[in-house]
Design an enzyme around this catalytic site. Structure first.
Site: not given
Length: 223
Positions: A98, A162, A191
Site C-alpha cells: 500500500d 485506497k 479500499k
C-alpha cells in the site's frame, strides 16, 4: 434486501486488512495483531515493514497475508525510495504493498509525476507478482483531485485505490468511497481505511463500493 445484509461474519472478515501501523507498536502487539487476524481469518495483517519478517513467519501456514505500507504516511519520499521499500518488503515476505502517492504533486496538478511515481512502484511490485494499492489521503483532496488520483492510479497499473493513511484529519467517507468506485468502475479495487469502528460502518463502506477495508477495530467489528 441489500447485498451487505447477506454477508456473514466469515465473509466480512475477508474484506478486512487488520491494521497495526502505530509508531509505538512493539513485537508483542504485532504478535497479538497476527493472532487476532488468524483467529478471525482476515484478508491480511497490515503493518510497518520492520515487522514484515515476523508477520510472514507467524502467518506462513494461514490464508492471512502480511502486507505493508510504502512512502508512509506522507507520500513525499522520492520514487526510488518507494521502489526500494516495496522490493525489500516483498523480499521480506510482504504479499501486498500500500503506497502513498505524492499528495503535494497531486494537489499541485503535476499528474505526470504522480502517474510516473505510481507506475515505477507498480512495475516493481508486479515484477514480484504481488499487488499494489495506492493511498490518496482523501481528507486533503477535493472531488476533482480524487478523480484525478483514480485516473493516475489506473493509468499507472495499480490494482487498488485506497482512501487514507489513518494519520490525517479524516479517514474514509461514504462519499469518497462511492466517488472512487464510480471513477474506477470494476477495473480496480477500492479500499476504505481510517475511521471504521463498527460492523455497521464496515457494511456501509462495502455498500458504497469498497472491496477491502483497512481497520484496527477488527475484533470489535467481527465479535
Amino acid at each position: 434486501m441489500t447485498m451487505t445484509k447477506e454477508i456473514t461474519t466469515a465473509q466480512l472478515a475477508k474484506y478486512l486488512d487488520h491494521t497495526n501501523l502505530k509508531p509505538e507498536a512493539t513485537e508483542a502487539s504485532i504478535r497479538q495483531t497476527c493472532e487476532e487476524a488468524i483467529k478471525y481469518n482476515t484478508a491480511s495483517v497490515c503493518i510497518n515493514s520492520h515487522w514484515i519478517p515476523l508477520a510472514a513467519e507467524l502467518l506462513k501456514d494461514t490464508t492471512v497475508n502480511p502486507i505493508t505500507v510504502v512512502g508512509f504516511p506522507l507520500g513525499a519520499t522520492n520514487t526510488e525510495t518507494k521502489v526500494y521499500e516495496a522490493i525489500t518488503a516483498i523480499d521480506d515476505g510482504a504479499e501486498e504493498i500500500d503506497m502513498v502517492l505524492n499528495v503535494g504533486e497531486l494537489i499541485g496538478g503535476n499528474l505526470d509525476y504522480v502517474t510516473a511515481d505510481i507506475q515505477a512502484v507498480a512495475e516493481a511490485v508486479h515484477a514480484k507478482h504481488k499487488m499494489l494499492k495506492v493511498i490518496f489521503e482523501t481528507s486533503l483532496l477535493n472531488d476533482e483531485q480524487i478523480v484525478n488520483a483514480c485516473h493516475a492510479s489506473e493509468a499507472a497499473g495499480a490494482d487498488y485505490v485506497k482512501t487514507s493513511t489513518g494519520f490525517s484529519s479524516e479517514g474514509a467517507t461514504l462519499h469518497n468511497v462511492a466517488l472512487m468506485r464510480k471513477t474506477v468502475g470494476n477495473k480496480l479495487g477500492v479500499k476504505a481505511s481510517g475511521g471504521i469502528h463498527s460492523r455497521e460502518e464496515a457494511l456501509a463502506m462495502i455498500e458504497a463500493g469498497a472491496s477491502r477495508l483497512g481497520v484496527s477495530a477488527t475484533v470489535k467489528i467481527l465479535s
